[in-house]
Design a protein around this motif. Structure first.
Motif, PDB file in Angstrom:
ATOM      1  N   SER A 163       0.496   2.298  -5.489  1.00  0.00           N
ATOM      2  CA  SER A 163       1.923   1.987  -5.512  1.00  0.00           C
ATOM      3  C   SER A 163       2.535   2.276  -6.880  1.00  0.00           C
ATOM      4  CB  SER A 163       2.131   0.508  -5.165  1.00  0.00           C
ATOM      5  OG  SER A 163       3.484   0.165  -5.267  1.00  0.00           O
ATOM      6  N   ASP A 164       3.745   2.808  -6.873  1.00  0.00           N
ATOM      7  CA  ASP A 164       4.525   3.032  -8.090  1.00  0.00           C
ATOM      8  C   ASP A 164       5.611   1.960  -8.197  1.00  0.00           C
ATOM      9  OD1 ASP A 164       3.047   5.318  -8.733  1.00  0.00           O
ATOM     10  OD2 ASP A 164       4.342   6.602  -7.528  1.00  0.00           O
ATOM     11  N   ALA A 165       5.241   0.736  -8.002  1.00  0.00           N
ATOM     12  CA  ALA A 165       6.185  -0.381  -8.014  1.00  0.00           C
ATOM     13  C   ALA A 165       6.872  -0.529  -9.366  1.00  0.00           C
ATOM     14  CB  ALA A 165       5.454  -1.680  -7.668  1.00  0.00           C
ATOM     15  N   ILE A 166       8.107  -1.024  -9.312  1.00  0.00           N
ATOM     16  CA  ILE A 166       8.843  -1.412 -10.516  1.00  0.00           C
ATOM     17  C   ILE A 166       9.031  -2.919 -10.432  1.00  0.00           C
ATOM     18  CG2 ILE A 166      10.984  -1.208 -11.816  1.00  0.00           C
ATOM     19  CD1 ILE A 166      11.264   1.624 -10.561  1.00  0.00           C
ATOM     20  N   LEU A 167       8.483  -3.620 -11.424  1.00  0.00           N
ATOM     21  CA  LEU A 167       8.530  -5.079 -11.465  1.00  0.00           C
ATOM     22  C   LEU A 167       9.357  -5.506 -12.671  1.00  0.00           C
ATOM     23  CD1 LEU A 167       4.704  -5.644 -10.839  1.00  0.00           C
ATOM     24  CD2 LEU A 167       6.505  -5.359  -9.134  1.00  0.00           C
ATOM     25  N   GLU A 168      10.529  -6.082 -12.433  1.00  0.00           N
ATOM     26  CA  GLU A 168      11.430  -6.499 -13.509  1.00  0.00           C
ATOM     27  C   GLU A 168      11.806  -7.964 -13.345  1.00  0.00           C
ATOM     28  OE1 GLU A 168      14.906  -4.068 -13.827  1.00  0.00           O
ATOM     29  OE2 GLU A 168      13.767  -2.233 -14.089  1.00  0.00           O
ATOM     30  N   ASN A 169      11.749  -8.693 -14.464  1.00  0.00           N
ATOM     31  CA  ASN A 169      12.105 -10.105 -14.452  1.00  0.00           C
ATOM     32  C   ASN A 169      11.362 -10.838 -13.331  1.00  0.00           C
ATOM     33  OD1 ASN A 169      14.058  -9.936 -16.640  1.00  0.00           O
ATOM     34  ND2 ASN A 169      15.264  -8.748 -15.184  1.00  0.00           N
ATOM     35  N   LEU A 170      10.060 -10.672 -13.364  1.00  0.00           N
ATOM     36  CA  LEU A 170       9.185 -11.207 -12.343  1.00  0.00           C
ATOM     37  C   LEU A 170       8.376 -12.360 -12.927  1.00  0.00           C
ATOM     38  CD1 LEU A 170       8.001 -10.510  -9.423  1.00  0.00           C
ATOM     39  CD2 LEU A 170       6.213  -9.298 -10.665  1.00  0.00           C
ATOM     40  N   VAL A 171       8.221 -13.428 -12.158  1.00  0.00           N
ATOM     41  CA  VAL A 171       7.375 -14.552 -12.541  1.00  0.00           C
ATOM     42  C   VAL A 171       6.282 -14.674 -11.489  1.00  0.00           C
ATOM     43  CG1 VAL A 171       7.253 -17.054 -12.881  1.00  0.00           C
ATOM     44  CG2 VAL A 171       9.249 -15.773 -13.699  1.00  0.00           C
ATOM     45  N   VAL A 213       0.871  -1.168   0.000  1.00  0.00           N
ATOM     46  CA  VAL A 213       0.000   0.000   0.000  1.00  0.00           C
ATOM     47  C   VAL A 213       0.914   1.226   0.000  1.00  0.00           C
ATOM     48  CG1 VAL A 213      -1.787   1.270   1.222  1.00  0.00           C
ATOM     49  CG2 VAL A 213      -1.801  -1.238   1.248  1.00  0.00           C
ATOM     50  N   GLY A 214       0.896   1.985  -1.105  1.00  0.00           N
ATOM     51  CA  GLY A 214       1.800   3.122  -1.227  1.00  0.00           C
ATOM     52  C   GLY A 214       3.225   2.658  -1.484  1.00  0.00           C
ATOM     53  N   GLY A 215       4.123   3.622  -1.532  1.00  0.00           N
ATOM     54  CA  GLY A 215       5.524   3.300  -1.735  1.00  0.00           C
ATOM     55  C   GLY A 215       5.844   2.958  -3.177  1.00  0.00           C
ATOM     56  N   ALA A 216       7.124   2.684  -3.401  1.00  0.00           N
ATOM     57  CA  ALA A 216       7.609   2.340  -4.734  1.00  0.00           C
ATOM     58  C   ALA A 216       8.603   1.189  -4.629  1.00  0.00           C
ATOM     59  CB  ALA A 216       8.263   3.562  -5.390  1.00  0.00           C
ATOM     60  N   PRO A 217       8.120   0.002  -4.296  1.00  0.00           N
ATOM     61  CA  PRO A 217       9.025  -1.133  -4.176  1.00  0.00           C
ATOM     62  C   PRO A 217       9.606  -1.530  -5.532  1.00  0.00           C
ATOM     63  CG  PRO A 217       6.761  -1.878  -4.075  1.00  0.00           C
ATOM     64  CD  PRO A 217       6.725  -0.372  -4.075  1.00  0.00           C
ATOM     65  N   LEU A 218      10.811  -2.075  -5.504  1.00  0.00           N
ATOM     66  CA  LEU A 218      11.463  -2.611  -6.697  1.00  0.00           C
ATOM     67  C   LEU A 218      11.591  -4.109  -6.508  1.00  0.00           C
ATOM     68  CD1 LEU A 218      13.158  -2.600  -9.307  1.00  0.00           C
ATOM     69  CD2 LEU A 218      15.125  -1.916  -7.918  1.00  0.00           C
ATOM     70  N   LEU A 219      10.979  -4.874  -7.413  1.00  0.00           N
ATOM     71  CA  LEU A 219      11.087  -6.331  -7.387  1.00  0.00           C
ATOM     72  C   LEU A 219      11.864  -6.756  -8.620  1.00  0.00           C
ATOM     73  CD1 LEU A 219       8.549  -5.678  -5.584  1.00  0.00           C
ATOM     74  CD2 LEU A 219       7.736  -7.936  -6.197  1.00  0.00           C
ATOM     75  N   GLU A 220      13.021  -7.390  -8.408  1.00  0.00           N
ATOM     76  CA  GLU A 220      13.895  -7.825  -9.492  1.00  0.00           C
ATOM     77  C   GLU A 220      14.210  -9.301  -9.346  1.00  0.00           C
ATOM     78  OE1 GLU A 220      17.147  -4.786 -11.322  1.00  0.00           O
ATOM     79  OE2 GLU A 220      17.386  -5.350  -9.252  1.00  0.00           O
ATOM     80  N   HIS A 221      13.969 -10.056 -10.394  1.00  0.00           N
ATOM     81  CA  HIS A 221      14.244 -11.496 -10.388  1.00  0.00           C
ATOM     82  C   HIS A 221      13.559 -12.157  -9.189  1.00  0.00           C
ATOM     83  CE1 HIS A 221      17.103 -11.209 -13.675  1.00  0.00           C
ATOM     84  NE2 HIS A 221      17.550 -10.123 -13.091  1.00  0.00           N
ATOM     85  N   LEU A 252      -4.227  -4.618  -9.259  1.00  0.00           N
ATOM     86  CA  LEU A 252      -3.789  -3.229  -9.116  1.00  0.00           C
ATOM     87  C   LEU A 252      -4.978  -2.345  -8.777  1.00  0.00           C
ATOM     88  CD1 LEU A 252      -1.675  -3.016 -12.384  1.00  0.00           C
ATOM     89  CD2 LEU A 252      -0.856  -3.548 -10.089  1.00  0.00           C
ATOM     90  N   HIS A 253      -4.782  -1.434  -7.829  1.00  0.00           N
ATOM     91  CA  HIS A 253      -5.807  -0.451  -7.478  1.00  0.00           C
ATOM     92  C   HIS A 253      -5.118   0.893  -7.266  1.00  0.00           C
ATOM     93  CE1 HIS A 253      -9.562   1.082  -5.884  1.00  0.00           C
ATOM     94  NE2 HIS A 253      -8.877   1.608  -4.877  1.00  0.00           N
ATOM     95  N   LEU A 254      -5.487   1.884  -8.080  1.00  0.00           N
ATOM     96  CA  LEU A 254      -4.906   3.218  -7.990  1.00  0.00           C
ATOM     97  C   LEU A 254      -3.380   3.186  -8.007  1.00  0.00           C
ATOM     98  CD1 LEU A 254      -7.266   4.710  -5.258  1.00  0.00           C
ATOM     99  CD2 LEU A 254      -7.427   5.043  -7.733  1.00  0.00           C
ATOM    100  N   SER A 255      -2.816   2.291  -8.817  1.00  0.00           N
ATOM    101  CA  SER A 255      -1.368   2.114  -8.894  1.00  0.00           C
ATOM    102  C   SER A 255      -0.859   2.433 -10.285  1.00  0.00           C
ATOM    103  CB  SER A 255      -0.990   0.677  -8.525  1.00  0.00           C
ATOM    104  OG  SER A 255      -1.276   0.427  -7.170  1.00  0.00           O
ATOM    105  N   ASP A 256       0.418   2.737 -10.379  1.00  0.00           N
ATOM    106  CA  ASP A 256       1.064   3.056 -11.643  1.00  0.00           C
ATOM    107  C   ASP A 256       2.397   2.311 -11.729  1.00  0.00           C
ATOM    108  OD1 ASP A 256       1.599   4.195 -14.091  1.00  0.00           O
ATOM    109  OD2 ASP A 256       2.316   6.096 -13.248  1.00  0.00           O
ATOM    110  N   PRO A 257       2.332   0.980 -11.807  1.00  0.00           N
ATOM    111  CA  PRO A 257       3.573   0.209 -11.817  1.00  0.00           C
ATOM    112  C   PRO A 257       4.263   0.220 -13.182  1.00  0.00           C
ATOM    113  CG  PRO A 257       1.740  -1.269 -12.072  1.00  0.00           C
ATOM    114  CD  PRO A 257       1.159   0.119 -11.865  1.00  0.00           C
ATOM    115  N   THR A 258       5.548  -0.036 -13.160  1.00  0.00           N
ATOM    116  CA  THR A 258       6.334  -0.259 -14.375  1.00  0.00           C
ATOM    117  C   THR A 258       6.628  -1.755 -14.429  1.00  0.00           C
ATOM    118  OG1 THR A 258       7.334   1.927 -14.211  1.00  0.00           O
ATOM    119  CG2 THR A 258       8.490   0.283 -15.554  1.00  0.00           C
ATOM    120  N   LEU A 259       6.256  -2.398 -15.547  1.00  0.00           N
ATOM    121  CA  LEU A 259       6.490  -3.829 -15.707  1.00  0.00           C
ATOM    122  C   LEU A 259       7.455  -4.057 -16.864  1.00  0.00           C
ATOM    123  CD1 LEU A 259       3.583  -3.539 -14.351  1.00  0.00           C
ATOM    124  CD2 LEU A 259       3.194  -5.836 -15.180  1.00  0.00           C
ATOM    125  N   ARG A 260       8.535  -4.787 -16.599  1.00  0.00           N
ATOM    126  CA  ARG A 260       9.516  -5.148 -17.627  1.00  0.00           C
ATOM    127  C   ARG A 260       9.830  -6.641 -17.508  1.00  0.00           C
ATOM    128  NH1 ARG A 260      12.454  -0.683 -15.218  1.00  0.00           N
ATOM    129  NH2 ARG A 260      11.863   1.211 -16.291  1.00  0.00           N
TER     130      ARG A 260
END
Length: 181
Positions: free
Chosen positions: A139-147, A106-114, A162-170
């Motif tokens: 949340s402004d999460a960044i999700l990279e190389n995620l399974v 909830v909130g924040g900008a976590p980075l999830l990698e691999h 996702l609810h009211l979020s703006d994630p980046t997915l790669r």
């Protein structure tokens, strides 16, 4: 504080974070486990861990078999206004009653990698049963190389909700998840 080779296992809390609770902290955790922890009371978010206004790195950690209560969020990890960097981590076989079987932010900008998020469950059959694998709110999460695979939500968003979020997915793979509604 830096902790390597940490085992957090078989703990219980009736407040927040069955195994680990961190508030307004910067943490480093590597090559460890957060496993078989519970937070069964109502409004007891984070079966394995509860992060509040916390950042830092969680790398090569196994978050397994944790559980939170029937109206709670984040069976494995729950974060509020937190921006941790999770890398080379597995979040599997966790259960939440309401939202985010594996991970709820909830909130924040976590980075999830691999990161692999697998076999997590949200058990509530009401409209709260969302995000079997991951549930993001504001949340402004960044999700990279995620399974995100083989997760189940009793309502919707079997893999990712996702609810009211703006994630980046790669390079994200979302497959074999079930949202029952």
């Amino acid at each position: 504080a830096t902790r390597v080779g940490v085992g957090i296992r078989d703990n219980r809390s009736d407040q927040a974070g069955g195994g680990l609770a961190a508030q307004e902290s910067h943490m480093q955790m590597g090559r460890g486990q957060i496993q078989a922890d519970t937070c069964p009371a109502d409004a007891c978010h984070g079966g394995g861990s509860h992060l509040a206004s916390t950042d830092g790195e969680i790398g090569q950690v196994q978050v397994l078999d944790n559980e939170c209560g029937p109206v709670d969020r984040g069976g494995g990890i729950y974060g509020i206004d937190s921006s941790p960097w999770l890398r080379q981590t597995t979040i599997a076989r966790n259960v939440a009653g309401a939202m985010g079987g594996g991970l709820a932010m909830v909130g924040g900008a976590p980075l999830l990698e691999h990161v692999r998020i697998e076999g997590n469950v949200v058990s509530s059959g009401e409209m709260w049963g969302r995000g079997g694998g991951v549930h993001l709110v504001g949340s402004d999460a960044i999700l990279e190389n995620l399974v995100v695979v083989d997760n189940h939500a009793a309502y919707n968003g079997g893999g990712l909700y996702l609810h009211l979020s703006d994630p980046t997915l790669r390079n994200v793979s979302i497959a074999g998840n079930i949202g029952a509604y």
